[in-house]
Design a protein around this motif. Sequence first.
Motif, PDB file in Angstrom:
ATOM      1  N   GLY A  30       0.820  -1.200   0.000  1.00 41.69           N
ATOM      2  CA  GLY A  30       0.000   0.000   0.000  1.00 41.69           C
ATOM      3  C   GLY A  30       0.855   1.250   0.000  1.00 41.69           C
ATOM      4  N   ILE A  31       0.287   2.342   0.507  1.00 43.11           N
ATOM      5  CA  ILE A  31       0.974   3.625   0.569  1.00 43.11           C
ATOM      6  C   ILE A  31       1.256   3.944   2.032  1.00 43.11           C
ATOM      7  N   PHE A  32       2.500   4.293   2.330  1.00 40.77           N
ATOM      8  CA  PHE A  32       2.929   4.615   3.690  1.00 40.77           C
ATOM      9  C   PHE A  32       3.183   6.114   3.780  1.00 40.77           C
ATOM     10  N   VAL A  33       2.622   6.764   4.818  1.00 41.05           N
ATOM     11  CA  VAL A  33       2.773   8.208   5.014  1.00 41.05           C
ATOM     12  C   VAL A  33       3.482   8.441   6.340  1.00 41.05           C
ATOM     13  N   ASN A  34       4.486   9.316   6.341  1.00 39.13           N
ATOM     14  CA  ASN A  34       5.245   9.618   7.537  1.00 39.13           C
ATOM     15  C   ASN A  34       5.736  11.056   7.443  1.00 39.13           C
ATOM     16  N   GLN A  35       5.979  11.694   8.605  1.00 39.72           N
ATOM     17  CA  GLN A  35       6.494  13.059   8.638  1.00 39.72           C
ATOM     18  C   GLN A  35       7.629  13.199   9.646  1.00 39.72           C
ATOM     19  N   ARG A  36       8.318  12.146   9.941  1.00 37.60           N
ATOM     20  CA  ARG A  36       9.325  12.121  10.998  1.00 37.60           C
ATOM     21  C   ARG A  36      10.378  13.214  10.846  1.00 37.60           C
ATOM     22  N   LYS A  37      10.928  13.379   9.666  1.00 44.52           N
ATOM     23  CA  LYS A  37      12.027  14.320   9.465  1.00 44.52           C
ATOM     24  C   LYS A  37      11.569  15.774   9.522  1.00 44.52           C
ATOM     25  N   TYR A  38      10.287  16.020   9.339  1.00 46.59           N
ATOM     26  CA  TYR A  38       9.743  17.377   9.299  1.00 46.59           C
ATOM     27  C   TYR A  38      10.110  18.161  10.556  1.00 46.59           C
ATOM     28  N   VAL A  39       9.804  17.619  11.724  1.00 47.96           N
ATOM     29  CA  VAL A  39      10.051  18.337  12.972  1.00 47.96           C
ATOM     30  C   VAL A  39      11.511  18.242  13.385  1.00 47.96           C
ATOM     31  N   LEU A  40      12.117  17.087  13.202  1.00 43.26           N
ATOM     32  CA  LEU A  40      13.501  16.908  13.632  1.00 43.26           C
ATOM     33  C   LEU A  40      14.452  17.859  12.907  1.00 43.26           C
ATOM     34  N   ASN A  41      14.261  18.044  11.617  1.00 43.15           N
ATOM     35  CA  ASN A  41      15.102  18.980  10.864  1.00 43.15           C
ATOM     36  C   ASN A  41      14.867  20.412  11.312  1.00 43.15           C
ATOM     37  N   LEU A  76       4.304  20.006  15.698  1.00 46.42           N
ATOM     38  CA  LEU A  76       3.947  18.732  16.316  1.00 46.42           C
ATOM     39  C   LEU A  76       2.456  18.432  16.171  1.00 46.42           C
ATOM     40  N   ILE A  77       1.632  19.447  16.293  1.00 44.69           N
ATOM     41  CA  ILE A  77       0.196  19.250  16.091  1.00 44.69           C
ATOM     42  C   ILE A  77      -0.065  18.812  14.656  1.00 44.69           C
ATOM     43  N   TYR A  78       0.570  19.483  13.710  1.00 45.74           N
ATOM     44  CA  TYR A  78       0.434  19.098  12.301  1.00 45.74           C
ATOM     45  C   TYR A  78       0.914  17.665  12.094  1.00 45.74           C
ATOM     46  N   LEU A  79       2.031  17.323  12.693  1.00 47.46           N
ATOM     47  CA  LEU A  79       2.607  15.992  12.566  1.00 47.46           C
ATOM     48  C   LEU A  79       1.685  14.921  13.137  1.00 47.46           C
ATOM     49  N   SER A  80       0.939  15.232  14.187  1.00 40.83           N
ATOM     50  CA  SER A  80       0.085  14.233  14.825  1.00 40.83           C
ATOM     51  C   SER A  80      -1.057  13.772  13.919  1.00 40.83           C
TER      52      SER A  80
END
Length: 181
Positions: free
Chosen positions: A9-20, A61-65
Amino acid sequence: MEFSRSREGIFVNQRKYVLNETGLLGCKAVDTPIEVNLKLEATEPVNMVDRERYQRLVGRLIYLSHTHPDIAFAVSMRILRYLKGSPGKGLMFKKQGHLQVEVYTDADWAGSIVDRRSTSGYCTFVGGNLVTWRSKKQNVVARSSAEAEFRALAYGICEAIWLKRLLEDLKVTVSSNESLL
């Protein structure tokens, strides 16, 4: 957002968004987003932080959640180190061959150590894929665990009704053996 497509399927993640953005890409990782069985209580502020930087971080973080439901409750606690250690976590959308809607609810009776109010939570799945989730402190003190669970169930049913109407508006048909409610 990071998207990855595979046979599953399709996997969605935003891990690097906040860390960077926060400069914490090299921070030490943790296994869970919050300490197990942690009870929150009000405390006096210790040190002031850079207000603008903190507000930007909270907004991110709210956006990431939205695509990382396991951090929705703990959005300000241990999150950055947890995200560092969880590169494979996010949302996976798989084609299941059905559009069955499922709603799961739960409550922690008198879970708040400050005012003894319960927290309700629910998550909904369409076609086996997580689409909405929420946890919210209840407005009143429940007299029993059954009452707290009933309130959580009411929130979940409202969400199911909303999803049913949304699918109808989108002209998405659900077969007769796939009941929404």
